[in-house]
Design a protein around this motif. Sequence first.
Motif, PDB file in Angstrom:
ATOM      1  N   ILE A 136       0.843  -1.193   0.000  1.00 46.35           N
ATOM      2  CA  ILE A 136       0.000   0.000   0.000  1.00 46.35           C
ATOM      3  C   ILE A 136       0.883   1.250   0.000  1.00 46.35           C
ATOM      4  CG2 ILE A 136      -1.928  -1.132   1.162  1.00 46.35           C
ATOM      5  CD1 ILE A 136      -1.038   0.194   3.754  1.00 46.35           C
ATOM      6  N   ASP A 137       0.254   2.387  -0.319  1.00 45.42           N
ATOM      7  CA  ASP A 137       0.993   3.639  -0.305  1.00 45.42           C
ATOM      8  C   ASP A 137       1.468   3.952   1.111  1.00 45.42           C
ATOM      9  OD1 ASP A 137       0.543   4.004  -3.000  1.00 45.42           O
ATOM     10  OD2 ASP A 137      -1.208   5.306  -2.698  1.00 45.42           O
ATOM     11  N   PRO A 138       2.667   4.498   1.256  1.00 45.78           N
ATOM     12  CA  PRO A 138       3.152   4.854   2.588  1.00 45.78           C
ATOM     13  C   PRO A 138       2.364   5.999   3.202  1.00 45.78           C
ATOM     14  CG  PRO A 138       4.653   5.662   0.893  1.00 45.78           C
ATOM     15  CD  PRO A 138       3.649   4.794   0.194  1.00 45.78           C
ATOM     16  N   GLY A 139       2.409   6.107   4.526  1.00 46.68           N
ATOM     17  CA  GLY A 139       1.711   7.180   5.221  1.00 46.68           C
ATOM     18  C   GLY A 139       2.320   7.424   6.590  1.00 46.68           C
ATOM     19  N   PHE A 140       2.039   8.588   7.147  1.00 45.63           N
ATOM     20  CA  PHE A 140       2.515   8.926   8.492  1.00 45.63           C
ATOM     21  C   PHE A 140       1.416   9.665   9.242  1.00 45.63           C
ATOM     22  CE2 PHE A 140       4.213  12.025  11.486  1.00 45.63           C
ATOM     23  CZ  PHE A 140       4.945  11.193  12.318  1.00 45.63           C
ATOM     24  N   TRP A 141       1.218   9.303  10.520  1.00 47.91           N
ATOM     25  CA  TRP A 141       0.194   9.924  11.363  1.00 47.91           C
ATOM     26  C   TRP A 141       0.762  10.149  12.764  1.00 47.91           C
ATOM     27  CZ3 TRP A 141      -0.347   5.750   8.205  1.00 47.91           C
ATOM     28  CH2 TRP A 141      -1.193   5.913   7.090  1.00 47.91           C
ATOM     29  N   HIS A 142       0.402  11.283  13.338  1.00 46.42           N
ATOM     30  CA  HIS A 142       0.793  11.597  14.714  1.00 46.42           C
ATOM     31  C   HIS A 142      -0.470  11.744  15.555  1.00 46.42           C
ATOM     32  CE1 HIS A 142       2.934  13.484  18.078  1.00 46.42           C
ATOM     33  NE2 HIS A 142       1.932  14.339  18.129  1.00 46.42           N
ATOM     34  N   TYR A 143      -0.458  11.175  16.766  1.00 42.00           N
ATOM     35  CA  TYR A 143      -1.601  11.242  17.666  1.00 42.00           C
ATOM     36  C   TYR A 143      -1.140  11.802  19.008  1.00 42.00           C
ATOM     37  CZ  TYR A 143      -3.663   8.069  14.246  1.00 42.00           C
ATOM     38  OH  TYR A 143      -4.126   7.494  13.081  1.00 42.00           O
ATOM     39  N   ALA A 144      -1.823  12.842  19.468  1.00 38.77           N
ATOM     40  CA  ALA A 144      -1.525  13.418  20.777  1.00 38.77           C
ATOM     41  C   ALA A 144      -1.946  12.450  21.878  1.00 38.77           C
ATOM     42  CB  ALA A 144      -2.249  14.753  20.940  1.00 38.77           C
ATOM     43  N   ALA A 145      -1.347  12.603  23.047  1.00 38.50           N
ATOM     44  CA  ALA A 145      -1.650  11.697  24.155  1.00 38.50           C
ATOM     45  C   ALA A 145      -3.131  11.719  24.519  1.00 38.50           C
ATOM     46  CB  ALA A 145      -0.804  12.066  25.367  1.00 38.50           C
ATOM     47  N   ASP A 146      -3.760  12.906  24.486  1.00 42.60           N
ATOM     48  CA  ASP A 146      -5.161  12.982  24.898  1.00 42.60           C
ATOM     49  C   ASP A 146      -6.126  12.443  23.839  1.00 42.60           C
ATOM     50  OD1 ASP A 146      -5.120  15.017  23.022  1.00 42.60           O
ATOM     51  OD2 ASP A 146      -5.474  16.633  24.461  1.00 42.60           O
ATOM     52  N   ALA A 147      -5.595  12.043  22.667  1.00 44.30           N
ATOM     53  CA  ALA A 147      -6.439  11.416  21.651  1.00 44.30           C
ATOM     54  C   ALA A 147      -6.585   9.911  21.876  1.00 44.30           C
ATOM     55  CB  ALA A 147      -5.858  11.664  20.254  1.00 44.30           C
ATOM     56  N   LEU A 148      -5.753   9.353  22.748  1.00 41.06           N
ATOM     57  CA  LEU A 148      -5.759   7.906  22.977  1.00 41.06           C
ATOM     58  C   LEU A 148      -6.674   7.579  24.156  1.00 41.06           C
ATOM     59  CD1 LEU A 148      -1.923   7.268  22.612  1.00 41.06           C
ATOM     60  CD2 LEU A 148      -3.680   7.118  20.837  1.00 41.06           C
ATOM     61  N   PRO A 149      -7.573   6.614  24.000  1.00 45.74           N
ATOM     62  CA  PRO A 149      -8.520   6.300  25.077  1.00 45.74           C
ATOM     63  C   PRO A 149      -7.817   5.687  26.285  1.00 45.74           C
ATOM     64  CG  PRO A 149      -8.730   4.730  23.273  1.00 45.74           C
ATOM     65  CD  PRO A 149      -7.797   5.789  22.793  1.00 45.74           C
ATOM     66  N   GLU A 150      -8.329   6.045  27.466  1.00 49.86           N
ATOM     67  CA  GLU A 150      -7.809   5.470  28.708  1.00 49.86           C
ATOM     68  C   GLU A 150      -8.779   4.407  29.207  1.00 49.86           C
ATOM     69  OE1 GLU A 150      -6.621   8.252  31.652  1.00 49.86           O
ATOM     70  OE2 GLU A 150      -4.949   8.998  30.440  1.00 49.86           O
ATOM     71  N   ILE A 151      -8.216   3.346  29.743  1.00 46.91           N
ATOM     72  CA  ILE A 151      -9.001   2.226  30.248  1.00 46.91           C
ATOM     73  C   ILE A 151      -8.443   1.816  31.605  1.00 46.91           C
ATOM     74  CG2 ILE A 151      -9.745   1.325  28.000  1.00 46.91           C
ATOM     75  CD1 ILE A 151      -7.410  -0.551  27.974  1.00 46.91           C
ATOM     76  N   GLY A 152      -9.299   1.193  32.422  1.00 49.20           N
ATOM     77  CA  GLY A 152      -8.834   0.669  33.694  1.00 49.20           C
ATOM     78  C   GLY A 152      -9.395   1.415  34.886  1.00 49.20           C
ATOM     79  N   GLU A 153      -9.200   0.815  36.064  1.00 51.27           N
ATOM     80  CA  GLU A 153      -9.692   1.381  37.330  1.00 51.27           C
ATOM     81  C   GLU A 153      -8.992   0.681  38.470  1.00 51.27           C
ATOM     82  OE1 GLU A 153     -13.623  -1.522  37.497  1.00 51.27           O
ATOM     83  OE2 GLU A 153     -13.881   0.621  37.181  1.00 51.27           O
ATOM     84  N   ASN A 154      -9.267   1.164  39.693  1.00 52.06           N
ATOM     85  CA  ASN A 154      -8.746   0.537  40.911  1.00 52.06           C
ATOM     86  C   ASN A 154      -7.227   0.377  40.872  1.00 52.06           C
ATOM     87  OD1 ASN A 154     -11.392   0.231  41.893  1.00 52.06           O
ATOM     88  ND2 ASN A 154     -11.621  -1.737  40.836  1.00 52.06           N
ATOM     89  N   GLY A 155      -6.539   1.490  40.599  1.00 55.96           N
ATOM     90  CA  GLY A 155      -5.083   1.478  40.632  1.00 55.96           C
ATOM     91  C   GLY A 155      -4.427   1.043  39.344  1.00 55.96           C
ATOM     92  N   ALA A 156      -5.209   0.763  38.311  1.00 50.33           N
ATOM     93  CA  ALA A 156      -4.674   0.358  37.007  1.00 50.33           C
ATOM     94  C   ALA A 156      -5.155   1.360  35.960  1.00 50.33           C
ATOM     95  CB  ALA A 156      -5.132  -1.050  36.644  1.00 50.33           C
ATOM     96  N   ARG A 157      -4.210   2.072  35.353  1.00 52.54           N
ATOM     97  CA  ARG A 157      -4.558   3.062  34.334  1.00 52.54           C
ATOM     98  C   ARG A 157      -3.885   2.679  33.027  1.00 52.54           C
ATOM     99  NH1 ARG A 157      -2.604   8.315  32.859  1.00 52.54           N
ATOM    100  NH2 ARG A 157      -1.005   8.174  34.464  1.00 52.54           N
ATOM    101  N   GLY A 158      -4.683   2.508  31.983  1.00 52.57           N
ATOM    102  CA  GLY A 158      -4.143   2.070  30.701  1.00 52.57           C
ATOM    103  C   GLY A 158      -4.405   3.082  29.609  1.00 52.57           C
ATOM    104  N   ARG A 159      -3.472   3.172  28.670  1.00 55.99           N
ATOM    105  CA  ARG A 159      -3.652   3.992  27.471  1.00 55.99           C
ATOM    106  C   ARG A 159      -3.600   3.055  26.275  1.00 55.99           C
ATOM    107  NH1 ARG A 159       0.115   8.063  28.050  1.00 55.99           N
ATOM    108  NH2 ARG A 159      -1.472   9.571  28.672  1.00 55.99           N
ATOM    109  N   LEU A 160      -4.718   2.986  25.518  1.00 55.90           N
ATOM    110  CA  LEU A 160      -4.785   2.104  24.360  1.00 55.90           C
ATOM    111  C   LEU A 160      -4.095   2.785  23.187  1.00 55.90           C
ATOM    112  CD1 LEU A 160      -5.771  -0.578  23.206  1.00 55.90           C
ATOM    113  CD2 LEU A 160      -7.943   0.539  22.651  1.00 55.90           C
ATOM    114  N   ILE A 161      -2.916   2.302  22.851  1.00 54.46           N
ATOM    115  CA  ILE A 161      -2.099   2.931  21.823  1.00 54.46           C
ATOM    116  C   ILE A 161      -2.657   2.638  20.439  1.00 54.46           C
ATOM    117  CG2 ILE A 161       0.222   2.958  20.800  1.00 54.46           C
ATOM    118  CD1 ILE A 161       1.261   2.189  23.627  1.00 54.46           C
ATOM    119  N   ALA A 162      -3.006   1.386  20.184  1.00 58.82           N
ATOM    120  CA  ALA A 162      -3.468   1.016  18.846  1.00 58.82           C
ATOM    121  C   ALA A 162      -4.384  -0.189  18.930  1.00 58.82           C
ATOM    122  CB  ALA A 162      -2.284   0.701  17.930  1.00 58.82           C
ATOM    123  N   GLY A 163      -5.280  -0.304  17.950  1.00 58.80           N
ATOM    124  CA  GLY A 163      -6.153  -1.464  17.857  1.00 58.80           C
ATOM    125  C   GLY A 163      -7.345  -1.390  18.782  1.00 58.80           C
ATOM    126  N   GLN A 164      -7.842  -2.556  19.150  1.00 58.05           N
ATOM    127  CA  GLN A 164      -9.047  -2.668  19.970  1.00 58.05           C
ATOM    128  C   GLN A 164      -8.813  -3.662  21.087  1.00 58.05           C
ATOM    129  OE1 GLN A 164     -12.912  -2.920  17.930  1.00 58.05           O
ATOM    130  NE2 GLN A 164     -13.452  -4.615  19.284  1.00 58.05           N
TER     131      GLN A 164
END
Length: 299
Positions: free
Chosen positions: A131-159
């Motif tokens: 496929i054609d090459p591409g480049f994308w930049h994502y700010a930290a606040d664009a990435l969803p956060e997951i987790g609770e009870n002392g566990a904080r996760g940032r979903l970098i890519a995928g599902q």
Amino acid sequence: MIELVIEQRRRDLGSFEVGRVLPFARRRMVGPYIFFDRMGPKDLAPGLPREADVRPHPHIGLSTITYLFAGEIMHRDSLGSEQPIQPGEVNWMTAGSGITHSERFERLRLEGGLMDGIQAWVALPTEREEIDPGFWHYAADALPEIGENGARGRLIAGQLAGVQSPVAVDSPQFYVHWQLKAGARVSLPAEYSERAVYVVHGEVEIDGQQIAPGSMAVLTAGKPVTIMATSDAAVMALGGETVGPRYIDWNFVSSSKERIEQAREDWQAGRMKLPDLDNGEFIPLPPRIGELREPEPMS
């Protein structure tokens, strides 16, 4: 629960060390993830030599993911991109049919500071290798956060667990950064056939087995896994569905040896365009040792 533990192989680059985890002799890939390097951690003094920079070099057949815990890297590529990356952000570059880029430590050279992060490569599925090459930049606040009870996760890519990252991917996968307080537990579901957990720092147990910092635990398929922090810790969890076997030679990834040979010839002959804003130098094609050559650190 744990199929294999891969200990990082440290390599001194002069200014700092890199810890290679993937590819590994007994486990070349985890899902589509074919390369995993830890950059640092290293507290750098101002005046970092230019030799520490990664000069322009080529890629095919993959996407690179740069994710930092500390420091800053300046990315420039043959599409005209110029983008610094800072902690918690994502630089996602898809090489596809071919791209060149450089990674330079310009701010650290001026100011000094801690350098620490991960570079991973994702092999593209066969039908998307060119496929054609591409480049994308994502700010930290664009990435969803997951987790609770002392566990904080940032979903970098995928599902993962019904949460979707905005970072576009080309095959089923996930990549998450978890920060865990001592005593916290996080469950990694069994929704992908291949999964692994890398310990950034701290004390972590999986299925009662302690995993040392800098090591990656490759997990058995089919069952959810609980990650327990016995001290404050950080881990990277990643995986997905396989895209099939891949050849890897220097900075080239492909399902075809012939395609890799063509890429080597193209780079050697100067047929791959250098980054628009960084075209004064490049990394020469290294000699091949054996049939195929592993990638250089920080490629």
